[in-house]
Design a protein around this motif. Structure first.
Motif, PDB file in Angstrom:
ATOM      1  N   CYS A   1       0.834  -1.194   0.000  1.00 47.24           N
ATOM      2  CA  CYS A   1       0.000   0.000   0.000  1.00 47.24           C
ATOM      3  C   CYS A   1       0.872   1.248   0.000  1.00 47.24           C
ATOM      4  O   CYS A   1       0.645   2.198  -0.765  1.00 47.24           O
ATOM      5  CB  CYS A   1      -0.924  -0.006   1.225  1.00 47.24           C
ATOM      6  N   ALA A   2       1.904   1.261   0.856  1.00 49.68           N
ATOM      7  CA  ALA A   2       2.804   2.411   0.907  1.00 49.68           C
ATOM      8  C   ALA A   2       3.530   2.597  -0.419  1.00 49.68           C
ATOM      9  O   ALA A   2       3.737   3.729  -0.870  1.00 49.68           O
ATOM     10  CB  ALA A   2       3.814   2.231   2.045  1.00 49.68           C
TER      11      ALA A   2
ATOM     12  N   ALA B   1       4.385  11.559   0.142  1.00 44.49           N
ATOM     13  CA  ALA B   1       5.545  10.852   0.685  1.00 44.49           C
ATOM     14  C   ALA B   1       5.426  10.697   2.198  1.00 44.49           C
ATOM     15  O   ALA B   1       5.770   9.643   2.753  1.00 44.49           O
ATOM     16  CB  ALA B   1       6.824  11.598   0.326  1.00 44.49           C
ATOM     17  N   GLU B   2       4.935  11.732   2.868  1.00 40.19           N
ATOM     18  CA  GLU B   2       4.705  11.637   4.312  1.00 40.19           C
ATOM     19  C   GLU B   2       3.670  10.557   4.606  1.00 40.19           C
ATOM     20  O   GLU B   2       3.799   9.798   5.578  1.00 40.19           O
ATOM     21  CB  GLU B   2       4.232  12.981   4.866  1.00 40.19           C
ATOM     22  N   ARG B   3       2.652  10.493   3.763  1.00 43.09           N
ATOM     23  CA  ARG B   3       1.610   9.491   3.950  1.00 43.09           C
ATOM     24  C   ARG B   3       2.169   8.078   3.779  1.00 43.09           C
ATOM     25  O   ARG B   3       1.865   7.169   4.557  1.00 43.09           O
ATOM     26  CB  ARG B   3       0.487   9.737   2.933  1.00 43.09           C
ATOM     27  N   ALA B   4       2.987   7.890   2.765  1.00 44.96           N
ATOM     28  CA  ALA B   4       3.580   6.573   2.531  1.00 44.96           C
ATOM     29  C   ALA B   4       4.436   6.149   3.715  1.00 44.96           C
ATOM     30  O   ALA B   4       4.389   4.986   4.149  1.00 44.96           O
ATOM     31  CB  ALA B   4       4.413   6.598   1.253  1.00 44.96           C
TER      32      ALA B   4
ATOM     33  N   ALA C   1       4.118   7.151   6.818  1.00 42.16           N
ATOM     34  CA  ALA C   1       3.247   6.869   7.958  1.00 42.16           C
ATOM     35  C   ALA C   1       2.613   5.486   7.839  1.00 42.16           C
ATOM     36  O   ALA C   1       2.424   4.784   8.833  1.00 42.16           O
ATOM     37  CB  ALA C   1       2.156   7.938   8.058  1.00 42.16           C
ATOM     38  N   ILE C   2       2.304   5.077   6.597  1.00 43.15           N
ATOM     39  CA  ILE C   2       1.690   3.775   6.384  1.00 43.15           C
ATOM     40  C   ILE C   2       2.671   2.653   6.700  1.00 43.15           C
ATOM     41  O   ILE C   2       2.328   1.665   7.351  1.00 43.15           O
ATOM     42  CB  ILE C   2       1.201   3.643   4.928  1.00 43.15           C
ATOM     43  N   CYS C   3       3.916   2.802   6.237  1.00 44.77           N
ATOM     44  CA  CYS C   3       4.920   1.742   6.434  1.00 44.77           C
ATOM     45  C   CYS C   3       6.294   2.366   6.636  1.00 44.77           C
ATOM     46  O   CYS C   3       7.057   2.511   5.663  1.00 44.77           O
ATOM     47  CB  CYS C   3       4.923   0.785   5.248  1.00 44.77           C
ATOM     48  N   PRO C   4       6.648   2.740   7.871  1.00 44.77           N
ATOM     49  CA  PRO C   4       7.946   3.372   8.131  1.00 44.77           C
ATOM     50  C   PRO C   4       9.152   2.510   7.757  1.00 44.77           C
ATOM     51  O   PRO C   4      10.245   3.036   7.539  1.00 44.77           O
ATOM     52  CB  PRO C   4       7.912   3.629   9.640  1.00 44.77           C
TER      53      PRO C   4
ATOM     54  N   LEU D   1      10.867  10.255   0.734  1.00 47.16           N
ATOM     55  CA  LEU D   1      10.568  11.340   1.668  1.00 47.16           C
ATOM     56  C   LEU D   1      11.833  12.104   2.028  1.00 47.16           C
ATOM     57  O   LEU D   1      11.840  13.346   2.053  1.00 47.16           O
ATOM     58  CB  LEU D   1       9.907  10.789   2.930  1.00 47.16           C
ATOM     59  N   GLY D   2      12.918  11.379   2.283  1.00 49.36           N
ATOM     60  CA  GLY D   2      14.188  12.052   2.612  1.00 49.36           C
ATOM     61  C   GLY D   2      14.654  12.957   1.492  1.00 49.36           C
ATOM     62  O   GLY D   2      15.109  14.090   1.728  1.00 49.36           O
ATOM     63  N   ASP D   3      14.524  12.496   0.264  1.00 43.20           N
ATOM     64  CA  ASP D   3      14.951  13.314  -0.880  1.00 43.20           C
ATOM     65  C   ASP D   3      14.092  14.572  -1.017  1.00 43.20           C
ATOM     66  O   ASP D   3      14.604  15.665  -1.314  1.00 43.20           O
ATOM     67  CB  ASP D   3      14.860  12.476  -2.161  1.00 43.20           C
ATOM     68  N   PHE D   4      12.789  14.436  -0.784  1.00 42.72           N
ATOM     69  CA  PHE D   4      11.915  15.610  -0.844  1.00 42.72           C
ATOM     70  C   PHE D   4      12.249  16.611   0.273  1.00 42.72           C
ATOM     71  O   PHE D   4      12.174  17.826   0.075  1.00 42.72           O
ATOM     72  CB  PHE D   4      10.447  15.196  -0.746  1.00 42.72           C
TER      73      PHE D   4
END
Length: 379
Positions: free
Chosen positions: A283-284, A304-307, A309-312, A321-324
């Motif tokens: 899902c992430a 990206a934050e949502r992804a 949160a779904i699967c750290p 997320l880190g790249d963003f």
């Protein structure tokens, strides 16, 4: 089979006209069940006006009469009315027949009085199944006809979870759950077949848009059932990575459009801590694909934050997320702004990016840029 048919015939017969007259004096009961059907066919009247708040204390003949009326009323209402009315009628029919299955003494007397050689277990089994079988049959017809399944699935779910004023026997609840599962499986089977066929060759963008649109439509028809959401996120990677590696990003973005709602629904289930956690990673990843292909940067970082949160634990979620975060920090530094567009400090974004994935290739250069402006980054 003969005993079962005989039992069904017994349970369909209304031989207690006095109970029916007391329940609905405005109906002329000379024709027995035929009049009950005609009365029940009027959605503004019928069983809802006769139904006691709790069938438990009701006399067995009245329960029997109401079961027949509820079934007749459901047969009429199911053909076309509001979803709420269909769900209410289906649930009432199942509960009435299930309540009759508890009235063993009445069922024994009914069989004995009519001189039938039908065993009590057969009578009980038919009564327990009758309402569920009727609703399940209507549900199977809707699957075949392409109609909305939501009102009947809700009814079976209510019965299976025993959400109501009276406790239903375990066999009835199991049958209701089986009927719901069978309907969902009937939706899933042809979709799986198409995915298997597409997976055996190089699927085109049009073919993938078409099948994922069918998944979305089936998801809507099935009252947003989780099994359709799982199918979407499990099968997406089989095709998405080929598009991604070939840099066919616009095509991939179009393939993802029909999946936005089912994936968002599954994401919400996972974040609520439901049993859907087993599908957190695929899902992430579906959300990560959307994040990389979003048109605006604020959408990209939000997804990206949502992804994450779904699967750290998903590597791709942490990397993207880190790249963003690095991009957001660098944009603030290039503008000479003390804060990013989100109100964070550039150093905070870089520190978080490093915590997410220390090996990010752009991180050393971004840290040097920040040090030149403000001093070394604290990690």
């Amino acid at each position: 089979m003969i005993a079962l048919v005989s039992a069904r015939a017994l349970l369909e017969r209304i031989d207690q006209e006095l109970a029916l007259r007391a329940a609905a004096p405005e109906v002329q009961w000379r024709a027995g069940a035929r009049e009950a059907f005609a009365f029940a066919a009027q959605p503004s009247r019928g069983a809802s006006a006769l139904r006691p708040p709790d069938l438990g204390p009701a006399p067995a003949p009245l329960v029997h009469a109401l079961a027949v009326i509820e079934s007749a009323r459901f047969g009429e209402i199911e053909r076309g009315t509001s979803d709420a009315a269909i769900t209410e009628s289906a649930t009432a029919a199942i509960r009435a027949w299930s309540e009759l299955a508890k009235r063993e003494a009445y069922l024994v007397e009914l069989a004995r009085g009519m001189g039938a050689s039908v065993t009590l277990p057969a009578m009980v089994d038919v009564a327990a199944r009758r309402g569920v079988d009727q609703v399940s049959s209507a549900l199977a017809a809707r699957v075949h006809d392409g109609r909305d399944l939501a009102p009947l699935l809700r009814a079976l779910s209510l019965v299976a979870s025993d959400a109501g004023p009276s406790v239903l026997p375990t066999p009835t609840r199991m049958l209701a759950d089986r009927g719901r599962v069978d309907a969902i499986e009937a939706l899933l089977a042809p979709l799986r077949s198409v995915f298997d066929d597409l997976g055996a060759r190089s699927a085109t963008e049009g073919e993938l848009v078409a099948i994922f649109t069918r998944v979305h439509e089936s998801w809507r028809r099935s009252d947003r059932d989780i099994e359709l959401e799982i199918l979407a996120v499990e099968r997406l990677p089989d095709f998405a990575w080929d598009f991604y590696r070939e840099k066919r990003f616009k095509e991939l973005a179009r393939v993802l459009v029909p999946l936005a709602e089912p994936v968002a629904s599954l994401s919400a289930r996972i974040e609520r801590g439901e049993s859907a956690i087993a599908w957190a990673a695929p899902c992430a990843q579906a959300v990560v694909f959307r994040a990389e292909l979003a048109d605006r940067f604020d959408q990209q970082i939000e997804l990206a934050e949502r992804a994450y949160a779904i699967c750290p634990s998903l590597r791709n979620a942490r990397v993207v997320l880190g790249d963003f975060l690095i991009t957001r920090a660098e944009r603030a530094l290039d503008r000479g702004a003390p804060e990013t567009s989100k109100g964070t400090l550039p150093g905070e974004d870089l520190s978080r990016a490093e915590a997410l994935y220390p090996e990010l290739r752009r991180l050393p250069a971004a840290k040097k840029k920040l040090a030149a402006k403000t001093g070394p980054v604290r990690t």
